[in-house]
Design a protein around this motif. Structure first.
Motif, PDB file in Angstrom:
ATOM      1  N   THR A   1       0.837  -1.192   0.000  1.00  0.00           N
ATOM      2  CA  THR A   1       0.000   0.000   0.000  1.00  0.00           C
ATOM      3  C   THR A   1       0.880   1.251   0.000  1.00  0.00           C
ATOM      4  O   THR A   1       0.622   2.198  -0.744  1.00  0.00           O
ATOM      5  CB  THR A   1      -0.902  -0.001   1.249  1.00  0.00           C
ATOM      6  OG1 THR A   1      -1.571  -1.258   1.327  1.00  0.00           O
ATOM      7  CG2 THR A   1      -1.910   1.112   1.190  1.00  0.00           C
ATOM      8  N   LEU A   2       1.916   1.231   0.802  1.00  0.00           N
ATOM      9  CA  LEU A   2       2.811   2.389   0.888  1.00  0.00           C
ATOM     10  C   LEU A   2       3.459   2.692  -0.461  1.00  0.00           C
ATOM     11  O   LEU A   2       3.424   3.823  -0.942  1.00  0.00           O
ATOM     12  CB  LEU A   2       3.890   2.146   1.952  1.00  0.00           C
ATOM     13  CG  LEU A   2       4.964   3.211   2.061  1.00  0.00           C
ATOM     14  CD1 LEU A   2       4.359   4.535   2.494  1.00  0.00           C
ATOM     15  CD2 LEU A   2       6.042   2.798   3.045  1.00  0.00           C
ATOM     16  N   VAL A   3       4.037   1.664  -1.103  1.00  0.00           N
ATOM     17  CA  VAL A   3       4.763   1.955  -2.342  1.00  0.00           C
ATOM     18  C   VAL A   3       3.816   2.380  -3.470  1.00  0.00           C
ATOM     19  O   VAL A   3       4.211   3.150  -4.343  1.00  0.00           O
ATOM     20  CB  VAL A   3       5.676   0.784  -2.798  1.00  0.00           C
ATOM     21  CG1 VAL A   3       6.790   0.577  -1.807  1.00  0.00           C
ATOM     22  CG2 VAL A   3       4.907  -0.486  -3.038  1.00  0.00           C
ATOM     23  N   GLN A   4       2.556   1.931  -3.410  1.00  0.00           N
ATOM     24  CA  GLN A   4       1.627   2.365  -4.460  1.00  0.00           C
ATOM     25  C   GLN A   4       1.265   3.838  -4.330  1.00  0.00           C
ATOM     26  O   GLN A   4       0.782   4.444  -5.281  1.00  0.00           O
ATOM     27  CB  GLN A   4       0.361   1.511  -4.445  1.00  0.00           C
ATOM     28  CG  GLN A   4       0.612   0.129  -5.018  1.00  0.00           C
ATOM     29  CD  GLN A   4      -0.583  -0.766  -4.889  1.00  0.00           C
ATOM     30  OE1 GLN A   4      -1.709  -0.356  -5.123  1.00  0.00           O
ATOM     31  NE2 GLN A   4      -0.356  -1.999  -4.498  1.00  0.00           N
ATOM     32  N   HIS A   5       1.479   4.401  -3.150  1.00  0.00           N
ATOM     33  CA  HIS A   5       1.253   5.839  -2.998  1.00  0.00           C
ATOM     34  C   HIS A   5       2.355   6.648  -3.654  1.00  0.00           C
ATOM     35  O   HIS A   5       2.144   7.772  -4.079  1.00  0.00           O
ATOM     36  CB  HIS A   5       1.198   6.220  -1.512  1.00  0.00           C
ATOM     37  CG  HIS A   5      -0.131   5.965  -0.895  1.00  0.00           C
ATOM     38  ND1 HIS A   5      -0.499   4.742  -0.433  1.00  0.00           N
ATOM     39  CD2 HIS A   5      -1.182   6.787  -0.692  1.00  0.00           C
ATOM     40  CE1 HIS A   5      -1.729   4.813   0.049  1.00  0.00           C
ATOM     41  NE2 HIS A   5      -2.168   6.042  -0.099  1.00  0.00           N
ATOM     42  N   LEU A   6       3.555   6.062  -3.706  1.00  0.00           N
ATOM     43  CA  LEU A   6       4.706   6.841  -4.145  1.00  0.00           C
ATOM     44  C   LEU A   6       4.623   7.225  -5.616  1.00  0.00           C
ATOM     45  O   LEU A   6       5.226   8.195  -6.039  1.00  0.00           O
ATOM     46  CB  LEU A   6       6.003   6.081  -3.862  1.00  0.00           C
ATOM     47  CG  LEU A   6       6.253   5.776  -2.381  1.00  0.00           C
ATOM     48  CD1 LEU A   6       7.557   5.031  -2.209  1.00  0.00           C
ATOM     49  CD2 LEU A   6       6.277   7.058  -1.571  1.00  0.00           C
TER      50      LEU A   6
ATOM     51  N   VAL B   1      10.722   0.157   8.599  1.00  0.00           N
ATOM     52  CA  VAL B   1      10.101  -1.047   9.156  1.00  0.00           C
ATOM     53  C   VAL B   1       8.618  -0.774   9.381  1.00  0.00           C
ATOM     54  O   VAL B   1       8.260   0.103  10.171  1.00  0.00           O
ATOM     55  CB  VAL B   1      10.760  -1.458  10.483  1.00  0.00           C
ATOM     56  CG1 VAL B   1      10.165  -2.764  10.985  1.00  0.00           C
ATOM     57  CG2 VAL B   1      12.255  -1.586  10.325  1.00  0.00           C
ATOM     58  N   MET B   2       7.763  -1.504   8.676  1.00  0.00           N
ATOM     59  CA  MET B   2       6.320  -1.293   8.800  1.00  0.00           C
ATOM     60  C   MET B   2       5.714  -2.297   9.775  1.00  0.00           C
ATOM     61  O   MET B   2       6.142  -3.451   9.836  1.00  0.00           O
ATOM     62  CB  MET B   2       5.644  -1.490   7.433  1.00  0.00           C
ATOM     63  CG  MET B   2       6.035  -0.500   6.370  1.00  0.00           C
ATOM     64  SD  MET B   2       5.535   1.171   6.755  1.00  0.00           S
ATOM     65  CE  MET B   2       3.766   1.003   6.773  1.00  0.00           C
ATOM     66  N   ASP B   3       4.706  -1.822  10.510  1.00  0.00           N
ATOM     67  CA  ASP B   3       3.966  -2.729  11.390  1.00  0.00           C
ATOM     68  C   ASP B   3       2.539  -2.217  11.523  1.00  0.00           C
ATOM     69  O   ASP B   3       2.329  -1.110  12.009  1.00  0.00           O
ATOM     70  CB  ASP B   3       4.639  -2.805  12.759  1.00  0.00           C
ATOM     71  CG  ASP B   3       3.854  -3.663  13.722  1.00  0.00           C
ATOM     72  OD1 ASP B   3       3.537  -4.809  13.344  1.00  0.00           O
ATOM     73  OD2 ASP B   3       3.542  -3.195  14.828  1.00  0.00           O
ATOM     74  N   GLY B   4       1.588  -3.030  11.077  1.00  0.00           N
ATOM     75  CA  GLY B   4       0.172  -2.662  11.191  1.00  0.00           C
ATOM     76  C   GLY B   4      -0.136  -1.276  10.635  1.00  0.00           C
ATOM     77  O   GLY B   4      -0.936  -0.557  11.206  1.00  0.00           O
ATOM     78  N   GLY B   5       0.502  -0.905   9.532  1.00  0.00           N
ATOM     79  CA  GLY B   5       0.223   0.376   8.888  1.00  0.00           C
ATOM     80  C   GLY B   5       1.031   1.536   9.436  1.00  0.00           C
ATOM     81  O   GLY B   5       1.030   2.622   8.876  1.00  0.00           O
ATOM     82  N   ARG B   6       1.729   1.310  10.544  1.00  0.00           N
ATOM     83  CA  ARG B   6       2.557   2.386  11.088  1.00  0.00           C
ATOM     84  C   ARG B   6       4.017   2.142  10.722  1.00  0.00           C
ATOM     85  O   ARG B   6       4.438   1.010  10.513  1.00  0.00           O
ATOM     86  CB  ARG B   6       2.410   2.457  12.605  1.00  0.00           C
ATOM     87  CG  ARG B   6       1.137   3.132  13.080  1.00  0.00           C
ATOM     88  CD  ARG B   6       1.008   3.073  14.589  1.00  0.00           C
ATOM     89  NE  ARG B   6       1.348   1.738  15.084  1.00  0.00           N
ATOM     90  CZ  ARG B   6       2.521   1.410  15.595  1.00  0.00           C
ATOM     91  NH1 ARG B   6       3.477   2.304  15.731  1.00  0.00           N
ATOM     92  NH2 ARG B   6       2.761   0.176  15.996  1.00  0.00           N
ATOM     93  N   LEU B   7       4.788   3.232  10.683  1.00  0.00           N
ATOM     94  CA  LEU B   7       6.216   3.104  10.472  1.00  0.00           C
ATOM     95  C   LEU B   7       6.829   2.868  11.851  1.00  0.00           C
ATOM     96  O   LEU B   7       6.967   3.790  12.644  1.00  0.00           O
ATOM     97  CB  LEU B   7       6.737   4.393   9.838  1.00  0.00           C
ATOM     98  CG  LEU B   7       8.141   4.377   9.283  1.00  0.00           C
ATOM     99  CD1 LEU B   7       8.297   3.255   8.276  1.00  0.00           C
ATOM    100  CD2 LEU B   7       8.440   5.703   8.595  1.00  0.00           C
ATOM    101  N   ALA B   8       7.176   1.599  12.140  1.00  0.00           N
ATOM    102  CA  ALA B   8       7.615   1.270  13.495  1.00  0.00           C
ATOM    103  C   ALA B   8       9.042   1.742  13.767  1.00  0.00           C
ATOM    104  O   ALA B   8       9.351   2.163  14.879  1.00  0.00           O
ATOM    105  CB  ALA B   8       7.497  -0.235  13.713  1.00  0.00           C
ATOM    106  N   LEU B   9       9.890   1.641  12.761  1.00  0.00           N
ATOM    107  CA  LEU B   9      11.297   2.032  12.925  1.00  0.00           C
ATOM    108  C   LEU B   9      11.787   2.576  11.608  1.00  0.00           C
ATOM    109  O   LEU B   9      11.323   2.159  10.557  1.00  0.00           O
ATOM    110  CB  LEU B   9      12.156   0.790  13.219  1.00  0.00           C
ATOM    111  CG  LEU B   9      12.252   0.189  14.597  1.00  0.00           C
ATOM    112  CD1 LEU B   9      13.149  -1.044  14.521  1.00  0.00           C
ATOM    113  CD2 LEU B   9      12.824   1.188  15.571  1.00  0.00           C
TER     114      LEU B   9
END
Ligand SMILES: Nc1ncnc2c1ncn2[C@@H]1O[C@H](COP(=O)(O)OP(=O)(O)OP(=O)(O)O)[C@@H](O)[C@H]1O
Ligand SMILES: [Mg+2]
Lengths: 266, 284
Positions: free
Chosen positions: B48-53, B217-225
């Motif tokens: 999902t993230l990369v499709q926004h880019l 580092v992604m986790d549950g839609g959040r950028l964890a690290l």
């Protein structure tokens, strides 16, 4: 987006309507459609609206969600309305250019549009509150008495199940392929009709290939689990009528009787 | 070229009972020539993230600045964005559609409106770059190729567009070790050659540790690290709690440490591990 089509979609829930036996719901929908054709004036329509509103309220499917399903058929409703408005002969009310609006026409236009809307909402309530799988189970069970006449009830139901099962999969696949081609610079929106038709090739070819692949995989998976036709097949969840189903049946008969009485007596 | 992502949020099927928050307030930036690795367990929102880019998906809120232009604004021309930012999807082989490999790879460049000669040159270059024999394969049907070959052809289709930013979503999923290595070598070659920004989504910690300048580092839609490989892979406990792990060489050295073998520094790659063990043995 392509996934937001709601017609024929299931709205998960645990309401009384959701838990009814699918056979009862299918019959109820057929009865409701028949009743809409029994109605011949606005009082009849009003009763039908009341009954539907009650069922929707019990089902807890948001009204906005149901109305969204009307969007794709809005044009058809509009067309029916306009056609009736101008085409029915009778006492002239207004003239616009060469068109005339009659009192009877106005009445019929509203009446037919209301009937059409109720028809669509009524039948979409069936698919909204019934899982596709139980819907086809219900159809199979209702058709099984006709098996003696050569109606392949199980095969028909199986085909429907598979078709329904794969609508979301194919929509998802289309979505993915469209995005992949857009990422390669494909443009589906601009250009004349020939260019636009041509621009569909990069979607259709991979989509067909995917569909065949999915079909083949499914056939193999079924074979691997020893699937063989309808005969001697038993079900994991046998359908059994419960008290609420009989209650629904009685309500349904009362509703139909009411509609018929309204037509004959008033 | 720089990409700056500010607080983007994305919700699938919003308003329906099955809505899911796929991205939740994600912010980061990427600069020219950077190699960015994206990791996270299944369903954490990487795709999902990369499709926004490249504007295939629009965020519900937040902004994405590509060299200063906000691509979430309604008036931007998406074609121009997609020309600059190439995206190779997860399982890209399912997007092949032409009669020949050559024509399929040419689809992207042709959409850019390049002339015939330029398209030919780019197709040849891209096919060779992904490690296929141009003369042998150009007239074959893409559907007759093996899975690994199809994958390479599909990647060539995007590389031929010479994007300034190249995004690859799990390009090595399901490939054999040889094809896996070839695809990575090819990515490195492209990166060295074009000095573009690369985003690599992968479940392979070894590759990510070795190649990335920066890791998300992604986790549950959040950028964890987020941070350099050293920063990210020094947080072993956090990574394990996110369903991820350390690269194999790092695990090896950790085990060695537990056995009482001292080894200095953070170890990420096979070379690092080799060096650490060499230093230890030399001391003996
Ligand atoms: N088209 C879609 N419609 C609805 N929900 C979706 C859609 N695509 C993804 N999701 C949901 O959004 C979340 C993130 O999905 P995404 O594909 O971005 O994950 P991912 O990190 O790429 O996973 P993977 O490693 O399996 O590729 C998941 O919970 C998924 O169920
Ligand atoms: Mg993904």
């Amino acid at each position: 987006m392509i996934r937001d089509i709601t017609l024929g979609q299931y709205f998960p829930g645990k309401s009384w309507v959701h838990r009814l036996d699918p056979r009862i719901k299918i019959i109820a929908t057929l009865v409701y459609i028949a009743a809409l054709f029994v109605a011949h004036d606005f009082l009849g329509i009003l009763i039908a609206v009341g009954a539907l509103a009650m069922v929707i309220a019990i089902s807890r499917v948001p009204l906005s969600f149901m109305l969204r399903g009307l969007k794709p058929i809005f044009l058809i409703i509009l067309f029916t309305f306009v056609l009736n408005l101008f085409m029915i002969p009778g006492k002239v009310m207004a003239r616009i250019w060469i068109l005339t609006i009659t009192e009877e026409g106005l009445y019929m236009a509203f009446f037919m549009a209301a009937r059409l809307i109720l028809l669509i909402i009524g039948s979409s309530l069936l698919t909204l509150t019934t899982k596709p799988m139980s819907l086809t189970d219900g159809i199979e069970s209702l058709l099984s008495p006709f098996r003696k006449l050569g109606v392949p009830a199980h095969e028909l139901a199986m085909m429907m199940t598979i078709a329904l099962r794969f609508i979301p999969t194919l929509l998802e696949e289309t979505d993915k392929i469209m995005k992949a081609q857009q990422a390669r610079g494909a443009d589906f929106e601009s250009g004349n009709i020939i260019r636009r038709a041509k621009s569909l090739i990069p979607i259709l070819v991979p989509l067909f290939i995917s569909a065949f692949r999915i079909a083949q995989e499914l056939a193999m998976a079924m074979e691997a689990r020893c699937y063989r036709g309808g005969k001697y097949r038993t079900r994991m969840n046998a359908m059994k009528l419960e008290a609420r189903d009989f209650a629904a049946l009685i309500l349904m008969i009362l509703f139909l009787a009411g509609m018929i009485a309204e037509r004959i007596l008033l | 070229m720089s990409i700056q992502v500010n607080n983007i949020t994305h919700i699938y099927s919003e308003g329906l009972p099955h809505q899911s928050i796929a991205l939740d307030d994600v912010s980061f930036c990427a600069e020219d020539g950077q190699f960015i690795g994206i990791i996270g367990h299944t369903g954490s929102g990487k795709s999902t993230l990369v499709q926004h880019l490249n504007g295939l998906l629009k965020p519900k809120s937040g902004s994405i600045l590509v060299s200063g232009t906000d691509i979430t604004a309604p008036e931007v021309v998406m074609r121009d964005i997609r020309r600059k930012i190439g995206l190779v999807f997860q399982y890209p082989e399912y997007q092949l559609f032409e009669e020949t490999v050559e024509k399929d790879v040419a689809f992207g460049p042709a959409n850019l409106g390049l002339d015939e000669v330029e398209i030919q040159a780019r197709v040849k270059e891209a096919i060779e770059l992904v490690g296929l024999d141009y003369e042998e394969i150009r007239k074959r049907s893409p559907f007759d190729l093996s899975g690994g070959q199809k994958r390479r052809v599909a990647i060539a289709g995007v590389i031929a567009m010479k994007p300034e930013v190249l995004i690859l979503d799990e390009p090595t999923a399901g490939l054999d070790p040889r094809a896996h290595r070839d695809v990575l070598t090819m990515i490195e070659t492209v990166h060295a050659h074009e000095n573009n920004i690369i985003f690599l989504v992968s479940h392979n910690m070894n590759d990510i540790a070795r190649l990335s300048d920066k890791i998300l580092v992604m986790d549950g839609g959040r950028l964890a690290l987020q941070g350099s490989p050293h920063e990210v892979f020094s947080r072993e406990e956090t990574l394990i709690s996110l369903g991820l792990s350390l690269p194999e060489p790092a695990k090896l050295i950790n085990m060695a440490r537990q056995k009482g073998i001292p080894a200095e520094g953070t170890v990420l790659t096979v070379e690092d591990a080799e060096e650490a063990l060499y230093q230890f043995l030399k001391k003996d």
